[in-house]
Design an enzyme around this catalytic site. Sequence first.
Site, PDB file in Angstrom:
ATOM      1  N   ASP A  94      -7.636  51.658 -37.072  1.00 50.81           N
ATOM      2  CA  ASP A  94      -6.489  50.838 -36.684  1.00 50.81           C
ATOM      3  C   ASP A  94      -7.024  49.502 -36.184  1.00 50.81           C
ATOM      4  OD1 ASP A  94      -3.453  50.873 -36.052  1.00 50.81           O
ATOM      5  OD2 ASP A  94      -4.378  50.092 -34.229  1.00 50.81           O
ATOM      6  N   ASN A 151      -0.724  38.197 -36.062  1.00 45.20           N
ATOM      7  CA  ASN A 151       0.537  37.793 -36.702  1.00 45.20           C
ATOM      8  C   ASN A 151       1.331  36.838 -35.818  1.00 45.20           C
ATOM      9  OD1 ASN A 151       0.448  39.077 -39.211  1.00 45.20           O
ATOM     10  ND2 ASN A 151       1.231  40.990 -38.388  1.00 45.20           N
ATOM     11  N   HIS A 177       2.126  35.529 -40.433  1.00 45.28           N
ATOM     12  CA  HIS A 177       1.967  36.727 -41.260  1.00 45.28           C
ATOM     13  C   HIS A 177       0.989  36.536 -42.408  1.00 45.28           C
ATOM     14  CE1 HIS A 177       4.840  39.283 -39.215  1.00 45.28           C
ATOM     15  NE2 HIS A 177       5.561  38.188 -39.023  1.00 45.28           N
ATOM     16  N   ASP A 206      -1.970  39.058 -43.382  1.00 49.24           N
ATOM     17  CA  ASP A 206      -2.280  39.542 -44.728  1.00 49.24           C
ATOM     18  C   ASP A 206      -3.743  39.277 -45.081  1.00 49.24           C
ATOM     19  OD1 ASP A 206       0.366  40.294 -44.944  1.00 49.24           O
ATOM     20  OD2 ASP A 206       0.898  38.729 -46.409  1.00 49.24           O
ATOM     21  N   GLU A 238      -1.261  48.324 -40.121  1.00 50.79           N
ATOM     22  CA  GLU A 238      -2.675  47.960 -39.974  1.00 50.79           C
ATOM     23  C   GLU A 238      -3.563  49.192 -39.825  1.00 50.79           C
ATOM     24  OE1 GLU A 238      -0.936  47.878 -35.794  1.00 50.79           O
ATOM     25  OE2 GLU A 238      -0.243  47.338 -37.780  1.00 50.79           O
TER      26      GLU A 238
END
Length: 181
Positions: A57, A65, A70, A74, A100
Amino acid sequence: AEQKLEALRNELEQLRGLVHADPLTGALNRSGLGEAYAREAARADRHSSPLCVAMLDLDDFKRVNDIHGHQAGDDVLLHLVTRARETLRPSDIIARFGGEEFVVLLPDTGIEAGVAIIGRLQHNLATHPCLHANQSLPITFSAGIAARAPHEQQGTVINRADETMYRAKQAGKNRVFTAPD
């Protein structure tokens, strides 16, 4: 007719790959993970070989973010998968589990070797940060690794790895913990 049939087979194989791949990262998705786990678990049971499952994680992903947008998030996800493919062995399998979170299947791997492999991935990310808009975005992750018991179902071993990953996060993040047997 044979050429057309071969072209249709190739197209079908490409579509099959899309069904099992995460569209953003190209890693397996949950469907692809289920198929890979079934194959590797059957092989492990047949040969009495170990199989480890790691739950990763990304640490503070929401912050990336929120601060950078965002697209930066990505980019971080893509960077993780790229580095994982460089670091992991060809037999290892990475899948995006959600958001994630990623699952890594480590065939023919005991718990100590699994820790070493995931540690190498952490080191690779530490020495090669993600670049977004000419800005370095350091990436860390917390991981839990569980050794699969013979005939253990996917959900059970993933839950053990997931619970262990949360212990790693609570202990300060950017750590690799192992699940008890």
